[in-house]
Design an enzyme around this catalytic site. Sequence first.
Site, PDB file in Angstrom:
ATOM      1  N   SER A 216      44.966   9.643   2.467  1.00 19.34           N
ATOM      2  CA  SER A 216      46.370  10.023   1.522  1.00 19.34           C
ATOM      3  C   SER A 216      47.711  10.881   2.749  1.00 19.34           C
ATOM      4  CB  SER A 216      46.318  11.347   0.668  1.00 19.34           C
ATOM      5  OG  SER A 216      47.189  12.421  -0.013  1.00 19.34           O
TER       6      SER A 216
ATOM      7  N   TYR B  21      40.205  19.034   0.359  1.00 22.24           N
ATOM      8  CA  TYR B  21      40.902  18.027   0.274  1.00 22.24           C
ATOM      9  C   TYR B  21      41.835  16.841   1.555  1.00 22.24           C
ATOM     10  CZ  TYR B  21      43.845  13.903  -2.462  1.00 22.24           C
ATOM     11  OH  TYR B  21      44.211  12.552  -2.379  1.00 22.24           O
TER      12      TYR B  21
END
Length: 264
Positions: free
Chosen positions: A138, A148
């Site tokens: 990401s 994350y």
Amino acid sequence: MTTALITGATAGLGAAFARRLARDGHDLVLVARDRERLERQAVELHDRHGVTASVLAADLTTDEGIAAVEARLADTAGPVGLLVNNAGFGLKGSYLQVPLAEELRMLKLHCEAVLRLTSAAVPGMRRRGQGAVINVASVAAFAPRGTYGASKAWVVQFTQGAAADLRGEGVRLMALCPGFVRTEFHRRAGMSIGNIPGWMWLDADKVVAAALRDLSRGRTVSVPDARYKALLGATRLVPRNALGGLTSRAGRNYGPGRNQEKEG
């Protein structure tokens, strides 16, 4: 054509990879938790493109699920030539707001599963002198963004390091780093996404097309859109402390709800 194994195959980027690779003539192994949905997807891809599409229902947040996929990747009777580690989810909330058990579950999926599945697939590719692994990370990997972002940064660093170690052996590894991708995820989760600027949204099929182009060019990191490339370039001019606060707030506002699957 080779056989491709895709985790998180039933939605979002995983489903887009399955459509594109089936269209290109690859046989598929589709991995996700929902067997019924996998079977419907496999029938549709077979009927539309004439490829063999097998299913493997597995929860990659568990040792049993990871081991089942490891066994399939190590099967020399049906060698996998392309592994797409796409399965993932996000956690809404800042550090200490999210239960530690959920943080550990996410790390198991984003880090341990990626490491173990890549390690199961690569030896056979190495022996055959060809193969590829795409690990979906990401753009959050490039900014301080809690667990994350840290887990996706690990995916990028691991992929780049492994790619360097395997240089010249016929095995390509690439980390795919998309931004916000239009998928069914947000609708299924009932998330409010109205505050996300329209320019930040990417189309899943276009992301996959860009990723496969970058893989064929030998890139080890793919940021599949000029807008996000420019945004990442601009972040180098922002102090990391300020950037960390900005991205953390964005994650709490826009991020997925707890325990919801997420692509990218």
